[in-house]
Design an enzyme around this catalytic site. Structure first.
Site, mmCIF file in Angstrom:
data_model
loop_
_atom_site.group_PDB
_atom_site.id
_atom_site.type_symbol
_atom_site.label_atom_id
_atom_site.label_comp_id
_atom_site.label_asym_id
_atom_site.label_seq_id
_atom_site.Cartn_x
_atom_site.Cartn_y
_atom_site.Cartn_z
ATOM 1 N N LYS A 271 0.839 -1.221 0.000
ATOM 2 C CA LYS A 271 0.000 0.000 0.000
ATOM 3 C C LYS A 271 0.865 1.259 0.000
ATOM 4 C CE LYS A 271 -1.879 -1.150 3.985
ATOM 5 N NZ LYS A 271 -1.164 -2.392 4.330
ATOM 6 N N ARG B 110 -10.109 0.409 8.724
ATOM 7 C CA ARG B 110 -9.601 -0.920 9.065
ATOM 8 C C ARG B 110 -10.581 -1.725 9.894
ATOM 9 N NH1 ARG B 110 -3.759 0.257 8.795
ATOM 10 N NH2 ARG B 110 -2.604 -1.506 9.578
ATOM 11 N N ARG C 287 12.270 -4.342 5.461
ATOM 12 C CA ARG C 287 11.868 -2.961 5.148
ATOM 13 C C ARG C 287 12.634 -1.921 5.963
ATOM 14 N NH1 ARG C 287 5.728 -1.281 5.434
ATOM 15 N NH2 ARG C 287 5.870 -2.351 7.440
ATOM 16 N N ARG D 293 10.935 -0.062 11.421
ATOM 17 C CA ARG D 293 9.784 0.125 12.297
ATOM 18 C C ARG D 293 9.831 -0.869 13.444
ATOM 19 N NH1 ARG D 293 4.594 0.453 8.372
ATOM 20 N NH2 ARG D 293 3.693 -0.678 10.121
ATOM 21 N N ARG E 77 -0.358 -8.473 13.810
ATOM 22 C CA ARG E 77 -0.894 -7.550 12.799
ATOM 23 C C ARG E 77 -1.726 -8.309 11.772
ATOM 24 N NH1 ARG E 77 4.575 -4.912 11.076
ATOM 25 N NH2 ARG E 77 3.335 -3.807 9.507
HETATM 26 P P1 AP5 Z 1 4.909 -1.360 1.981
HETATM 27 O O1 AP5 Z 1 4.427 -0.765 0.704
HETATM 28 O O2 AP5 Z 1 5.635 -0.480 2.912
HETATM 29 O O3 AP5 Z 1 3.718 -2.142 2.713
HETATM 30 P P2 AP5 Z 1 2.339 -1.633 3.329
HETATM 31 O O4 AP5 Z 1 1.231 -2.327 2.621
HETATM 32 O O5 AP5 Z 1 2.288 -0.143 3.362
HETATM 33 O O6 AP5 Z 1 2.457 -2.301 4.756
HETATM 34 P P3 AP5 Z 1 2.433 -1.703 6.226
HETATM 35 O O7 AP5 Z 1 3.241 -2.645 7.055
HETATM 36 O O8 AP5 Z 1 2.819 -0.271 6.248
HETATM 37 O O9 AP5 Z 1 0.919 -1.869 6.549
HETATM 38 P P4 AP5 Z 1 0.277 -1.934 7.932
HETATM 39 O O10 AP5 Z 1 -1.128 -1.880 7.512
HETATM 40 O O11 AP5 Z 1 0.654 -3.068 8.767
HETATM 41 O O12 AP5 Z 1 0.891 -0.662 8.696
HETATM 42 P P5 AP5 Z 1 0.344 0.789 8.971
HETATM 43 O O13 AP5 Z 1 1.487 1.721 8.946
HETATM 44 O O14 AP5 Z 1 -0.837 1.098 8.153
HETATM 45 O O15 AP5 Z 1 5.822 -2.611 1.592
HETATM 46 C C1 AP5 Z 1 6.466 -3.399 2.571
HETATM 47 C C2 AP5 Z 1 7.887 -3.748 2.116
HETATM 48 O O16 AP5 Z 1 7.836 -4.564 0.952
HETATM 49 C C3 AP5 Z 1 8.716 -2.518 1.747
HETATM 50 O O17 AP5 Z 1 10.037 -2.715 2.171
HETATM 51 C C4 AP5 Z 1 8.624 -2.458 0.210
HETATM 52 O O18 AP5 Z 1 9.783 -1.891 -0.348
HETATM 53 C C5 AP5 Z 1 8.456 -3.919 -0.168
HETATM 54 N N1 AP5 Z 1 7.528 -4.102 -1.300
HETATM 55 C C6 AP5 Z 1 6.397 -3.386 -1.571
HETATM 56 N N2 AP5 Z 1 5.795 -3.858 -2.682
HETATM 57 C C7 AP5 Z 1 6.549 -4.897 -3.114
HETATM 58 C C8 AP5 Z 1 6.439 -5.823 -4.219
HETATM 59 N N3 AP5 Z 1 5.431 -5.737 -5.105
HETATM 60 N N4 AP5 Z 1 7.380 -6.791 -4.340
HETATM 61 C C9 AP5 Z 1 8.419 -6.876 -3.453
HETATM 62 N N5 AP5 Z 1 8.585 -6.039 -2.388
HETATM 63 C C10 AP5 Z 1 7.665 -5.063 -2.231
HETATM 64 O O19 AP5 Z 1 -0.191 0.642 10.486
HETATM 65 C C11 AP5 Z 1 0.692 0.435 11.562
HETATM 66 C C12 AP5 Z 1 -0.071 0.369 12.863
HETATM 67 O O20 AP5 Z 1 -0.760 1.616 13.103
HETATM 68 C C13 AP5 Z 1 -1.178 -0.695 12.958
HETATM 69 O O21 AP5 Z 1 -0.671 -1.957 13.332
HETATM 70 C C14 AP5 Z 1 -2.112 -0.070 14.013
HETATM 71 O O22 AP5 Z 1 -1.603 -0.279 15.315
HETATM 72 C C15 AP5 Z 1 -2.045 1.404 13.689
HETATM 73 N N6 AP5 Z 1 -3.081 1.839 12.742
HETATM 74 C C16 AP5 Z 1 -2.878 2.387 11.507
HETATM 75 N N7 AP5 Z 1 -4.052 2.657 10.900
HETATM 76 C C17 AP5 Z 1 -5.031 2.276 11.765
HETATM 77 C C18 AP5 Z 1 -6.459 2.285 11.708
HETATM 78 N N8 AP5 Z 1 -7.114 2.738 10.625
HETATM 79 N N9 AP5 Z 1 -7.136 1.801 12.792
HETATM 80 C C19 AP5 Z 1 -6.495 1.363 13.885
HETATM 81 N N10 AP5 Z 1 -5.158 1.316 13.999
HETATM 82 C C20 AP5 Z 1 -4.413 1.770 12.944
HETATM 83 ZN ZN ZN Z 2 2.254 1.276 4.954
#
Ligand code: AP5
Ligand code: ZN
Length: 214
Positions: free
Chosen positions: A13, A88, A127, A160, A171
């Site tokens: 994402k 979410r 990452r 992270r 997660r």
């Molecule tokens: P990347 O693109 O960074 O992945 P992502 O989908 O953004 O994954 P996240 O880990 O950021 O999602 P998340 O939902 O767990 O975390 P968030 O920050 O939202 O890609 C990952 C890696 O793979 C990178 O190194 C990239 O280079 C590589 N990559 C990407 N695409 C690739 C491909 N096609 N092939 C190979 N490699 C690739 O949330 C964190 C925390 O915040 C949550 O756990 C929660 O506690 C809180 N939170 C956030 N939003 C909410 C909400 N709405 N409600 C409640 N709590 C929330």
């Molecule tokens: Zn993300």
């Protein structure tokens, strides 16, 4: 355009969002990035969110709904936005509907980053991110051109705290239990597009463009 990106941790994402943003002149609202900035700045919000985030659990609906409510009212988001990591839970999706109804607008598409759980650990543990912009790199799949630093600013990259194999388990559990029902919520409206998120980044970008141009 008003878009939602949904997918498990590491599904891509945060990698695709900046590309879509530039291509379509949208604002990128990532609740995870906003929460991490609040934690780093030790704001009231950050202090409340930190414990859940470190454990890989979801932060309370009220906190994140408050952040998004404020963000989507900004002038820069009036012509369209990408929601990355929100909603979410079904409650968050319902609250979002209320907010958008007030503005007389609606969500055009929900991009579902469909991917098998088994691929995610390698993506997550390799990452490295640039904290202030949220840009993601990967030791194997997307190395920075400046070793150990951000391509744009040259500032150091960090890992992270929740990017460990153990926290990833929680997660993923939160994703399957609380977030997958959100996909069904929008599927009933016929606005979900399923992506093959296991493909290479460029191929995923091409799929996104195909969906958005149709
Ligand atoms: P990347 O693109 O960074 O992945 P992502 O989908 O953004 O994954 P996240 O880990 O950021 O999602 P998340 O939902 O767990 O975390 P968030 O920050 O939202 O890609 C990952 C890696 O793979 C990178 O190194 C990239 O280079 C590589 N990559 C990407 N695409 C690739 C491909 N096609 N092939 C190979 N490699 C690739 O949330 C964190 C925390 O915040 C949550 O756990 C929660 O506690 C809180 N939170 C956030 N939003 C909410 C909400 N709405 N409600 C409640 N709590 C929330
Ligand atoms: Zn993300």
């Amino acid at each position: 355009k008003r878009l939602i990106l949904i997918g498990p941790p590491g599904s891509g994402k945060g990698t695709q969002a900046p590309i879509i943003k530039d291509e379509h002149c949208l604002c990128h609202l990532a609740t995870g990035d906003m929460l991490r900035a609040a934690v780093a700045a030790k704001t009231h919000l950050g202090i409340k969110a930190k414990e859940a985030m470190d454990k890989g659990e979801l932060v309370s609906d009220d906190l994140v709904v408050g952040i998004i409510d404020e963000a989507i009212k900004k002038p820069s988001c009036q012509t369209g936005f990408i929601l990355d990591g929100f909603p979410r839970t079904v409650v968050q999706a319902q609250k979002l509907d209320e907010m958008l109804q007030e503005q007389g607008v609606k969500i055009n598409k929900v991009l579902n980053f469909a991917i098998d759980d088994t691929i995610l650990e390698e993506r997550i543990t390799g990452r490295w991110i640039h904290l202030s912009s949220g840009r993601s790199y990967h030791t194997k799949f997307a190395p920075s051109k400046i070793p150990g630093a951000d391509d744009v600013t040259g500032e150091p990259l960090i890992q992270r705290k929740d990017d460990t194999a153990a926290v990833l388990k929680s997660r993923l559990e939160a994703f399957h239990k609380q977030t997958e029902p959100v996909i069904d919520y929008y599927a009933k409206r016929g606005i979900v597009a399923n992506l093959h998120a296991e493909k290479r980044p460029k191929e995923v970008t091409a799929e996104v463009e195909k969906v958005l141009s149709s």
